[in-house]
Design a protein around this motif. Structure first.
Motif, PDB file in Angstrom:
ATOM      1  N   LEU A 112      -5.435   6.766  -0.188  1.00  0.00           N
ATOM      2  CA  LEU A 112      -6.028   5.699   0.624  1.00  0.00           C
ATOM      3  C   LEU A 112      -6.559   4.555  -0.239  1.00  0.00           C
ATOM      4  N   ASP A 113      -7.065   4.886  -1.409  1.00  0.00           N
ATOM      5  CA  ASP A 113      -7.543   3.868  -2.350  1.00  0.00           C
ATOM      6  C   ASP A 113      -6.399   2.898  -2.656  1.00  0.00           C
ATOM      7  N   GLY A 114      -5.248   3.453  -3.002  1.00  0.00           N
ATOM      8  CA  GLY A 114      -4.073   2.641  -3.336  1.00  0.00           C
ATOM      9  C   GLY A 114      -3.574   1.844  -2.139  1.00  0.00           C
ATOM     10  N   LEU A 115      -3.523   2.494  -0.975  1.00  0.00           N
ATOM     11  CA  LEU A 115      -2.997   1.823   0.227  1.00  0.00           C
ATOM     12  C   LEU A 115      -3.907   0.685   0.674  1.00  0.00           C
ATOM     13  N   MET A 116      -5.201   0.924   0.572  1.00  0.00           N
ATOM     14  CA  MET A 116      -6.179  -0.103   0.954  1.00  0.00           C
ATOM     15  C   MET A 116      -6.059  -1.310   0.021  1.00  0.00           C
ATOM     16  N   GLU A 117      -5.888  -1.050  -1.253  1.00  0.00           N
ATOM     17  CA  GLU A 117      -5.725  -2.133  -2.225  1.00  0.00           C
ATOM     18  C   GLU A 117      -4.482  -2.965  -1.907  1.00  0.00           C
ATOM     19  N   ALA A 119      -3.018  -3.238   0.964  1.00  0.00           N
ATOM     20  CA  ALA A 119      -3.221  -3.964   2.220  1.00  0.00           C
ATOM     21  C   ALA A 119      -4.073  -5.213   2.011  1.00  0.00           C
ATOM     22  N   LYS A 120      -4.945  -5.165   1.025  1.00  0.00           N
ATOM     23  CA  LYS A 120      -5.818  -6.314   0.771  1.00  0.00           C
ATOM     24  C   LYS A 120      -5.073  -7.471   0.107  1.00  0.00           C
ATOM     25  N   GLY A 121      -3.922  -7.187  -0.446  1.00  0.00           N
ATOM     26  CA  GLY A 121      -3.112  -8.229  -1.079  1.00  0.00           C
ATOM     27  C   GLY A 121      -3.866  -8.933  -2.188  1.00  0.00           C
ATOM     28  N   ASP A 122      -3.942 -10.257  -2.095  1.00  0.00           N
ATOM     29  CA  ASP A 122      -4.605 -11.038  -3.140  1.00  0.00           C
ATOM     30  C   ASP A 122      -6.100 -10.766  -3.213  1.00  0.00           C
ATOM     31  N   LYS A 173      -0.470   6.381  11.150  1.00  0.00           N
ATOM     32  CA  LYS A 173      -0.527   5.305  12.152  1.00  0.00           C
ATOM     33  C   LYS A 173      -0.932   3.943  11.583  1.00  0.00           C
ATOM     34  N   LEU A 174      -1.834   3.960  10.612  1.00  0.00           N
ATOM     35  CA  LEU A 174      -2.293   2.677  10.073  1.00  0.00           C
ATOM     36  C   LEU A 174      -1.403   2.187   8.928  1.00  0.00           C
ATOM     37  N   TYR A 175      -1.071   3.137   8.033  1.00  0.00           N
ATOM     38  CA  TYR A 175      -0.323   2.710   6.847  1.00  0.00           C
ATOM     39  C   TYR A 175       1.168   3.045   6.896  1.00  0.00           C
TER      40      TYR A 175
END
Ligand code: GDP
Ligand code: IMO
Ligand code: MG
Length: 428
Positions: A112-117, A119-122, A173-175
């Motif tokens: 989730l750490d990686g996926l959230m990063e 998703a945050k893009g720039d 569902k989210l990622y």
């Protein structure tokens, strides 16, 4: 004196591991109070390097208790890998103690750490992707799994099931990624739990007993003041409290039990990951220092961003953590510079300001006020007495002490344990 803290004053990688190892010569226990495998602390003895992430930097001393406190985001897999690597090098790990209250980092946290990063893009933080933020998030949402539950087979099976149901929904569902398999995860982590169980205890009681016995305890900070979730450059920071206040909540040591605080100050600045960095040198100076200092991340291998020493930041760290002494590190990396700069304050829109701005917009626009120093242009790694340092080096350090209002305690002139100058012998 029985409780001494060593913590970072800048953006991490100041050399906390080296200073903790040095002071651990006198200590009965070393306690990590926060962070997790995002930390990379290097200890060097006779040119043999040890890279520690969760393991307290007192491990090279047989018989020293090495406590992973309740405030640590505890990754069992990483801890076992570290313990195995240590055993292979002939290091005795029987002094390891793991808090039964620490929160466990599980693979979905890293994922989730990686996926959230991503998703945050720039707007990404540039985390180490060790699942630190997501683990503390679960703790604060009150769904985390603590070590006491992790080593209880029945409880772990139940809690992992509940958590994984939730996490898999988010993952799928989210990622839009594959879910994690419960049975595989359970089996793997039950194996780790069995191996780690003998090292688990109530570390709060243990530390309090140690204090009562008059034993010497070192608290080892991970990360640093400017990465603190409240005092750092939010949101470009970690998810814990590296400042001295973190010791109280992360190790179960009362504020009044902390006798002395050493702030580790690298002789210049570095930062890994995104976020404002007022003294950053995106030029030849930055490149020269990066190469001279091999400034690449211990954990991620990323090139570190480099800047001049920011005494205004160190002063701020001193106020927040009640720093008694500075432990200066990597002074030798400046050996080849003809001219050295130190930031002694900030200006915003042409006016001198007295505080580190909370707003990142403002911080991005501050103008560092520099003082320029003549370099010493001679190797100092062999020096062991403060008065033997070149006068230019002493001028630089003494001005730093003046600007920050914090006296010099230790000056480190090389990575090895013996490459250390004790300016004031007053740790314990
Ligand atoms: P920490 O995360 O604060 O423990 O710091 P790191 O271990 O990530 O980075 C500090 C690096 O500097 C390590 O490679 C240390 O071995 C090294 N180091 C520590 N003190 C000195 C010093 O005084 N001089 C030099 N040249 N290297 C040092
Ligand atoms: P030590 O203890 C330097 C940085 C990351 C990122 C931000 C958030 O070796 O000094 P995280 O993975 O914690 O969510 O990442 O914090 N960071 C560090 N930078 N040294 C460290 O530890 C760090 N631990 C985290 O690069 O910018
Ligand atoms: Mg480090």
């Amino acid at each position: 004196m029985s409780v001494v803290a060593v913590l970072g004053t800048q953006w991490g990688d100041e050399g906390k591991g080296k200073i903790v190892d040095y002071l651990a010569q006198q200590a009965e226990a070393v306690v990590r109070y926060g962070g997790g495998s995002n930390a990379g602390h290097t200890v060097a003895v006779n040119n043999q390097e040890y890279k520690l992430r969760l393991m307290p930097s007192g491990i090279l001393f047989k018989g020293t208790l090495c406590v992973v406190g309740n405030g640590v985001a505890f990754n069992p897999k990483d801890m076992l890998a570290e313990m195995d690597a240590m055993i292979e090098k002939g290091v005795d790990v029987s002094g390891v103690r793991i808090s039964n209250r620490a929160h466990v980092v599980l693979p979905y946290h890293n994922l989730l750490d990686g996926l959230m990063e991503e998703a945050k893009g720039d707007a990404k933080v540039g985390t180490t992707k060790n699942g630190i933020g997501p683990c503390y998030e679960d703790r604060d949402s009150r769904i985390g799994i603590r070590v006491c539950d992790f080593i209880d087979e029945e409880e772990f099976a139940k809690r992992l099931k509940e958590n994984l149901e939730l996490k898999n929904k988010v993952l799928v569902k989210l990622y839009g990624v594959e879910p994690l398999d419960y049975d595989t995860l359970l089996k793997e982590y039950q194996g780790y739990a069995r191996r780690l169980k003998p090292y688990v205890c109530d570390t709060i009681a243990l530390i309090q007993d140690e204090i009562k016995a008059g034993h010497k305890i070192l608290c080892e900070g991970a990360q640093a003041t400017m990465l603190d979730i409240d005092y750092g450059t939010y949101p470009y920071c970690t998810a814990s409290h590296p400042v001295s206040g973190g010791i109280t909540v992360g190790a179960g040591i009362a504020p009044r039990q902390i006798d002395k605080v050493f702030g580790v100050v690298k002789a210049y600045c570095s930062r890994v990951g995104e976020g404002p960095f007022p003294t950053e040198q995106l030029n030849e100076i930055g490149d020269t220092l990066r190469e001279a200092g091999h400034e690449y991340g211990t954990v991620t291998g990323r090139p570190r961003r480099i800047g001049w020493l920011d005494a205004f930041v160190v002063r701020y760290a001193g106020l927040i953590s009640g720093i008694d002494y500075m432990a200066i590190t990597r002074l030798d990396i400046l050996d080849g510079l003809e001219e050295i700069k130190m930031c002694v304050g900030y200006k915003y829109k042409g006016e001198v300001i007295n505080e580190i701005p909370a707003s990142l917009k403002v911080l991005a626009e501050v103008e560092p006020v520099y003082e320029t120093f003549k370099g010493w242009m001679t190797p100092i790694s062999g020096i062991r007495k403060y008065e033997d340092l070149p006068v230019e080096a002493r001028n630089y350090l003494e001005r730093l002490a003046e600007v920050t209002g914090i006296p010099l305690g230790i000056v480190s002139v090389g990575p090895n344990r013996d490459q250390t100058i004790v300016v004031v012998d007053d740790a314990f």
